[in-house]
Design a protein around this motif. Structure first.
Motif: not given
Length: 303
Positions: A99-104, A159-162, A288-291, A295-296
């Motif tokens: 998931l991280v690899a294909s988003t930010w 870093l983030g919550e989904l 700073e970059e985690a969003d 990537g969707s």
């Protein structure tokens, strides 16, 4: 006594292995052994008991470890205070989820290369449990995966919550269908293998509802899961923002459930006590970059 000698000693002590410590520091094992031998000669005391297969500290080594930790922390603070960010060199090995690899992640790589052009990145894309084990063994500098991980050897920063929701292809279940135990009897659940953080969340939700999960397919690829659910093979649990393009295209529909699945937090994990500037700098960039919404749009709706 030099910082390089103390660094070699610190990581050999923390990781319990000269070979793993050498890999961590991007030096040969003979170079690391030489630095430790020079430190022992300078202090006129053996720091490791070398009779076994693991690097076991002597009493003198135990005493030195606290001082070495403080010295490396001071070095890290000096670099941070003086904004010495262009000095990161060598190779960093770290783990990320699919998931991280294909988003930010592409933005993270671009930022790191801009700030640290001499730092070589070696990302490892694997499931959470595998990366957790490798991080604990010292094979990785850090890992960005769901968490927090229940290990005293590791520390974390969120870093983030989904938001995660149950999904199905419209031809299998109509969007908005409220799930009941009967639906799980009639519809196979497509899920990642047990090593994935998502599988932990799915099984926790099912256990709380006293629902028995019938697994049709278990694999280690999130994109494969999405393709299988779109094909109507079964239902699965997906992050909302990640699959938004497929929902908008009518290929996936969100299903209702009571209660809704718990959100999944993605964390920057590193070994406890690792105060290296490498880790602190890359943690700051990740923060700073985690969003996870960026990537969707990369997903091809024709999947």
């Amino acid at each position: 006594m030099t910082l390089k000698q103390l660094e070699a000693f610190f990581w050999a002590a923390k990781l319990g292995s000269f070979s793993v410590a050498a890999t961590r520091l991007n030096v040969t094992q003979s170079t690391l052994s030489k630095r430790i031998a020079e430190l022992e000669a300078d202090l006129e005391k053996p720091l490791f008991d070398r009779t076994g297969q693991r690097a076991v500290l002597t009493d003198a080594g135990e005493q030195l470890l606290g001082h070495a930790t403080q010295m490396l922390e001071i070095e890290s603070r000096i670099r941070a205070d003086l904004d010495v960010v262009a000095s990161l060199r060598g190779t960093t090995r770290f783990g990320i989820s699919e998931l991280v690899a294909s988003t930010w992640f592409p933005r993270f790589v671009a930022r790191v290369r801009d700030l640290h052009p001499h730092l070589v990145l070696e990302p490892q894309v694997e499931l959470t449990k595998n990366l957790e084990r490798r991080l604990e063994r010292g094979e990785l500098d850090f890992a960005i995966v769901p968490g927090p991980i229940a290990s005293t050897a590791l520390s974390h920063e969120v870093l983030g919550e989904l938001e995660y929701r149950w999904m199905a292809a419209p031809q299998r279940l109509a969007p908005g269908t409220r799930l009941t135990p009967r639906h799980f009897e009639e519809n196979p659940v497509i899920m990642l293998s047990a090593e994935a953080g998502l599988s932990r969340a799915l099984e926790s939700w099912a256990d709380n509802q006293q629902i028995v999960i019938s697994r049709a397919v278990v694999c280690n690829s999130l994109s494969a899961l999405i393709a299988l659910v779109i094909a109507g093979v079964g239902i699965s649990l997906f992050p909302r923002t990640y699959v938004t393009p497929f929902i908008q295209a009518g290929k996936l529909g969100e299903l209702a459930s009571t209660p809704t699945p718990q959100n999944l937090r993605y964390c920057f994990h590193s070994r406890s006590g690792d105060a290296r500037s490498l880790v602190s700098n890359l943690r700051a960039i990740a923060r700073e970059e985690a969003d996870f919404s960026v990537g969707s749009a990369l997903w091809p709706v024709t999947l």
